[in-house]
Scaffold this motif. Structure first.
Motif, mmCIF file in Angstrom:
data_model
loop_
_atom_site.group_PDB
_atom_site.id
_atom_site.type_symbol
_atom_site.label_atom_id
_atom_site.label_comp_id
_atom_site.label_asym_id
_atom_site.label_seq_id
_atom_site.Cartn_x
_atom_site.Cartn_y
_atom_site.Cartn_z
ATOM 1 N N ASN A 61 0.846 -1.182 0.000
ATOM 2 C CA ASN A 61 0.000 0.000 0.000
ATOM 3 C C ASN A 61 0.887 1.240 0.000
ATOM 4 N N ASN A 62 0.901 1.914 -1.127
ATOM 5 C CA ASN A 62 1.788 3.065 -1.272
ATOM 6 C C ASN A 62 1.461 4.220 -0.355
ATOM 7 N N LYS A 63 0.173 4.321 -0.025
ATOM 8 C CA LYS A 63 -0.217 5.471 0.773
ATOM 9 C C LYS A 63 0.023 5.234 2.259
ATOM 10 N N GLN A 64 -0.132 4.000 2.662
ATOM 11 C CA GLN A 64 -0.036 3.716 4.089
ATOM 12 C C GLN A 64 1.414 3.523 4.529
ATOM 13 N N THR A 65 1.778 4.142 5.645
ATOM 14 C CA THR A 65 3.144 4.003 6.155
ATOM 15 C C THR A 65 3.167 3.358 7.536
ATOM 16 N N ASP A 66 1.999 3.282 8.220
ATOM 17 C CA ASP A 66 1.961 2.747 9.582
ATOM 18 C C ASP A 66 0.881 1.674 9.733
ATOM 19 N N TRP A 67 1.309 0.621 10.392
ATOM 20 C CA TRP A 67 0.359 -0.459 10.687
ATOM 21 C C TRP A 67 0.473 -0.837 12.157
ATOM 22 N N SER A 68 -0.625 -1.240 12.705
ATOM 23 C CA SER A 68 -0.569 -1.694 14.087
ATOM 24 C C SER A 68 -1.347 -3.008 14.202
ATOM 25 N N PHE A 69 -0.677 -4.044 14.735
ATOM 26 C CA PHE A 69 -1.334 -5.355 14.855
ATOM 27 C C PHE A 69 -1.497 -5.737 16.323
ATOM 28 N N LYS A 70 -2.763 -6.063 16.681
ATOM 29 C CA LYS A 70 -3.044 -6.514 18.056
ATOM 30 C C LYS A 70 -3.074 -8.042 18.049
ATOM 31 N N LEU A 71 -2.314 -8.649 18.950
ATOM 32 C CA LEU A 71 -2.242 -10.107 18.969
ATOM 33 C C LEU A 71 -2.383 -10.618 20.400
ATOM 34 N N ASP A 72 -2.293 -11.916 20.567
ATOM 35 C CA ASP A 72 -2.385 -12.469 21.919
ATOM 36 C C ASP A 72 -1.023 -12.484 22.601
ATOM 37 N N GLY A 73 0.006 -12.243 21.836
ATOM 38 C CA GLY A 73 1.330 -12.216 22.450
ATOM 39 C C GLY A 73 2.402 -12.052 21.383
ATOM 40 N N VAL A 74 3.404 -11.259 21.732
ATOM 41 C CA VAL A 74 4.534 -11.107 20.809
ATOM 42 C C VAL A 74 5.773 -11.660 21.512
ATOM 43 N N LEU A 75 6.388 -12.636 20.856
ATOM 44 C CA LEU A 75 7.552 -13.280 21.468
ATOM 45 C C LEU A 75 8.797 -12.860 20.711
ATOM 46 N N HIS A 76 9.605 -12.058 21.409
ATOM 47 C CA HIS A 76 10.892 -11.699 20.797
ATOM 48 C C HIS A 76 11.980 -12.000 21.805
ATOM 49 N N ASN A 77 13.085 -12.487 21.272
ATOM 50 C CA ASN A 77 14.149 -12.992 22.136
ATOM 51 C C ASN A 77 13.610 -13.983 23.157
ATOM 52 N N ALA A 78 12.640 -14.746 22.714
ATOM 53 C CA ALA A 78 12.017 -15.697 23.645
ATOM 54 C C ALA A 78 12.665 -17.066 23.505
ATOM 55 N N SER A 79 12.928 -17.684 24.627
ATOM 56 C CA SER A 79 13.515 -19.024 24.604
ATOM 57 C C SER A 79 12.462 -20.041 24.141
ATOM 58 N N GLN A 80 12.933 -21.228 23.721
ATOM 59 C CA GLN A 80 12.011 -22.298 23.336
ATOM 60 C C GLN A 80 11.090 -22.636 24.509
ATOM 61 N N ASP A 81 11.664 -22.575 25.688
ATOM 62 C CA ASP A 81 10.932 -22.844 26.912
ATOM 63 C C ASP A 81 9.724 -21.921 27.046
ATOM 64 N N LEU A 82 10.012 -20.606 26.893
ATOM 65 C CA LEU A 82 8.953 -19.612 27.047
ATOM 66 C C LEU A 82 7.900 -19.757 25.952
ATOM 67 N N VAL A 83 8.405 -20.049 24.758
ATOM 68 C CA VAL A 83 7.458 -20.216 23.633
ATOM 69 C C VAL A 83 6.494 -21.366 23.937
ATOM 70 N N TYR A 84 7.072 -22.478 24.423
ATOM 71 C CA TYR A 84 6.209 -23.618 24.740
ATOM 72 C C TYR A 84 5.191 -23.251 25.818
ATOM 73 N N GLU A 85 5.660 -22.603 26.874
ATOM 74 C CA GLU A 85 4.788 -22.162 27.971
ATOM 75 C C GLU A 85 3.643 -21.313 27.453
ATOM 76 N N THR A 86 4.014 -20.361 26.597
ATOM 77 C CA THR A 86 3.033 -19.381 26.142
ATOM 78 C C THR A 86 2.068 -19.969 25.114
ATOM 79 N N VAL A 87 2.611 -20.743 24.219
ATOM 80 C CA VAL A 87 1.834 -21.138 23.044
ATOM 81 C C VAL A 87 1.171 -22.516 23.186
ATOM 82 N N ALA A 88 1.912 -23.487 23.720
ATOM 83 C CA ALA A 88 1.472 -24.880 23.586
ATOM 84 C C ALA A 88 0.970 -25.550 24.864
ATOM 85 N N LYS A 89 1.473 -25.084 26.016
ATOM 86 C CA LYS A 89 1.216 -25.844 27.248
ATOM 87 C C LYS A 89 -0.279 -26.066 27.524
ATOM 88 N N ASP A 90 -1.081 -25.030 27.396
ATOM 89 C CA ASP A 90 -2.517 -25.145 27.675
ATOM 90 C C ASP A 90 -3.221 -26.048 26.680
#
Ligand code: ADP
Ligand code: MG
Length: 728
Positions: A61-90
């Protein structure tokens, strides 16, 4: 396949509520992270993309320069452990409780999908969701597990873990099944940038198509108004059919590359993620029943309840009650009880248990239907039944003269061969020939019939022994006696033909009057006495019937009250038992109310018995009266026939030959004479009848047959009379 023993308290709970697809983003760590373009929200649940103006060219989109995404969680620099806890354990935990679960990794090639799902094999710390999910199941005692693994960045890879969980108590027949799908999707990169060619391009096109179908299917599943879900569009959606949306927990993990050069793919992936986030699902437990175990449990419970019942019986002082199904002998016994109850020889049928009560009702039905059949059979044997609504049949019967003046059917003798002369003319052979010949035949049969059906020496109907006094006006107080006397006089006294009454009668008309008219005359003349007795008997019969009906009503009322009292008594009893007032020094303590109820019930029972006896007496009287009324009716009609014939048909010469003094007279032949006729006399009589009376051969055979029957009948009656006289 993995099994585990389940002791989870949430075993029977159902989610029932709709759940959204959980959408997470995992950002692959990189030294060249585009800090100016990718920003995370403070809550770690949103991600903002900003594109510098000079870099805008060539973007979606040539006109748009900003986007904002709402999610259930953003994992950055997250260990495999944390990812599993957050995403899969339940999801895995819920799968062990019976809910299907699906975890999908989505994103461009190299963004870390496989790393997230499987992880690296060499480093335990870096193991992914799959080995951790298996491990989680293991700690919950997974018995066996099996997964398939065929991975390639250019294809989708689905790992499925099947779960079957039984309760730890083992007695529970319910168990749950579920499966966990761990999906490592093929790269989502857009075609124009990847520069693929040939086979790779074809594959990429296919992969992108299947991803787009996946999205369509998931969106359709989230739309409650849609009833068709396009699962069959490709292999991917087909394979995931029962694990997408719908009744399962779903997690979408979007893997993104945090470098500026990958921003276009990143944006595309995040858009997919935010679309998925809107989809809702409704997780539900997959419950199954183990039939064998269920039967075992029910058997166990049955045995327990039987024991309980036995204890209850012994506490209630009931001697061993059998609760098993009844055998033939027991059923026959109940049948006999019911019959005795209906006959009145048994006052009550004791209640033992539910099965017995049901059988009692059942036997009531059996007896009732048997009786209905018997009654109908008896009626059919005795009468020709005509449908009351069949007017055509009724008028035909009336025309044929089969309906008497009272509207009763006549002509059917009471099962004793030929009856008392009530057979209408029309029912006899040669009915068209209303001639003298016809009459003669009638005359002779009437005469014989009288002998045939009358009591022999008064022995077969011993009226004098009956206690029922029907006509107080009569000298001996017995209608039957009157009938007898009446019969005797007419047999010993001179013929009515000679009587002054007969002589005063107007000259015989050339055509006889119609029978109904003549009958009215007869009732006022010679038949007046019989008619009076007939009417009197009828009124007595009606009065007894009325009394019987009233008594029946009273009995029913008493019965109802007895039932009510019994119920009230039972209630009082149960109340007393509940309050624990059992006994005092061996004496039962009951309150006044209960005592009064007991007295009332006793009194009612007494009343019931009295009324019941009355009813039985009345019924006997009614039967007796009915018999008298029937006899009177026969007699009336028979006398009428004789009178009618004498008055309008019998030729003078025959009347002369049958004059008194001889042993024969028209109309009536005394019984004593018939049975005492010597061989010669008998022959003479028969000869006379044959020569003097019938002229037509057709009527002779009819007549002969009749005489034979009557002779046989007379013989039997005489013999019976002898036997009875002998016994006395
Ligand atoms: P994809 O399956 O999406 O194509 P891979 O999982 O194969 O991507 O990742 C590509 C490379 O990046 C692999 O060598 C992997 O080990 C590495 N990698 C991916 N994500 C991470 C991460 N979060 N941390 C460390 N290395 C990662
Ligand atoms: Mg991969």
């Amino acid at each position: 396949m993995m099994r585990r023993k389940n002791d989870n308290k949430r075993y029977f709970t159902r989610m029932g509520t709709r759940k959204k697809v959980h959408a997470f983003v995992r950002v692959k760590p990189t030294d060249d992270f585009a800090h100016e373009m990718i920003k995370y929200g403070d809550d770690n649940k949103s991600i903002d993309i900003h594109i510098k103006k000079d870099l805008q060219k060539g973007f979606v989109n040539n006109k748009q320069t900003d986007w904002s995404f709402k999610l259930d969680g953003v994992l950055h620099n997250a260990s495999q452990d944390l990812v599993y806890e957050t995403v899969a354990k339940d999801v895995v935990a819920q799968a062990l409780d019976g809910y299907n679960g699906t975890i999908m990794c989505y994103g461009q090639t190299g963004a870390g999908k496989t790393y997230t799902m499987t992880g690296t094999t060499e480093n335990y710390k870096h193991r992914g969701i799959l080995p951790r999910a298996l491990q989680q199941g293991e700690t919950n005692r997974i018995i066996a597990s099996h997964t398939m693994n065929k991975n390639s960045s250019r294809s989708h890879c689905i790992f499925t873990i099947y779960v079957e969980a039984h309760s730890r108590t083992l007695s529970d027949e319910k168990y749950i099944t579920s499966k966990i799908n761990l999906v490592d999707l093929a790269g989502s990169e857009r075609l124009k940038k990847s520069g693929s060619e040939g086979r790779v391009l074809k594959e990429a096109t296919y992969i992108n198509k299947s991803l787009s179908f996946l999205e369509q299917a998931i969106i359709a599943l989230g739309d409650q108004k849609r009833d068709h879900i396009p699962f069959r569009q490709c292999k991917l959606t087909h394979a995931l059919k029962d694990s997408l949306g719908g009744n399962c927990n779903m997690v979408l993990l979007t893997n993104i590359y945090g470098e500026a050069s990958q921003l276009e793919e990143t944006l595309s992936s995040l858009r997919f993620a935010s679309r998925m986030k809107l989809v809702t699902t409704e997780p539900a437990i997959n419950e199954k029943y183990d039939a064998e175990r269920m039967v075992k449990n029910l058997e166990k419970e049955l045995a327990l309840l039987k024991q309980e019942l036995a204890i209850h019986d012994s506490l209630a002082n009931r001697t061993l009650v059998n609760y098993d199904p009844m055998d033939e002998i027991q059923i026959a016994e109940i049948n006999s009880q019911v019959r005795r109850y209906l006959e009145g020889t048994l006052d009550e049928i004791d209640i033992i248990n539910l099965r017995q009560i049901q059988e009692v009702f059942n036997q009531f039905r059996v007896v009732l239907s048997q009786q209905e059949q018997e009654v109908e059979l008896t009626l059919r044997r005795k009468y020709t039944l005509i449908d009351k609504n069949d007017f055509a049949a009724i008028s035909a019967v009336q025309k044929a003269g089969l309906m008497d003046v009272d509207g009763h059917l006549v002509g059917e003798p009471d099962g004793q061969g030929f009856g008392l002369g009530v057979t209408p003319f029309s029912a006899k052979p040669g009915k068209k020939a209303k001639s003298k010949k016809m009459f003669k035949e009638q005359l002779s049969t009437s005469a014989r019939k009288e002998g045939a059906s009358s009591p022999v020496g008064g022995k077969d109907l011993d009226f004098s022994t009956s206690k029922t006094q029907l006509t107080p006006s009569s000298k001996e107080g017995d209608v039957k006696d009157m009938l007898m006397r009446d019969r005797e006089t007419s047999s010993t006294e001179p013929l009515p033909l000679d009587s002054p009454k007969e002589e005063l009668r107007p000259p015989r008309p050339s055509t006889p009057p119609p029978k109904p008219v003549a009958f009215e005359d007869f009732k006022n003349e010679r038949g007046s006495e019989i008619n009076r007795i007939f009417k009197e008997n009828k009124s007595i019969l009606n009065e007894r019937r009325k009394r019987a009906s009233e008594t029946t009503q009273r009995i029913n009322a008493i019965k109802r009250e007895m039932d009510m009292t019994k119920e009230a008594l039972n209630f009082q009893k149960s109340l007393r038992e509940k309050q624990g007032e059992y006994e005092n020094k061996g004496l039962m303590i009951i309150d006044e109310e209960e005592f009064l109820l007991i007295l009332k019930l006793k009194d009612l029972k007494k009343q019931y018995r009295t009324e019941y006896q009355d009813l039985r007496d009345l019924k006997a009287e009614i039967q007796y009266c009915q018999h008298l009324v029937d006899q009177c009716r026969h007699r009336l009609l028979m006398e009428f026939d004789i009178w009618y014939n004498e008055s309008f048909f019998i030729p003078e010469d025959i009347q002369v030959s049958l004059k008194p003094g001889s042993s024969i007279r028209p109309g009536m032949v005394p019984i004593s004479r018939i049975v005492s006729l010597g061989e010669d006399d008998q022959d003479k009589f028969s000869q006379l009848q044959q020569t003097e009376l019938p002229e037509g051969p057709d009527s002779i055979s009819f007549y002969n047959a009749k005489v034979k029957t009557e002779q046989k009948h007379n013989y039997l009656k005489t013999m019976m009379g002898f036997q009875q006289a002998h016994r006395k």
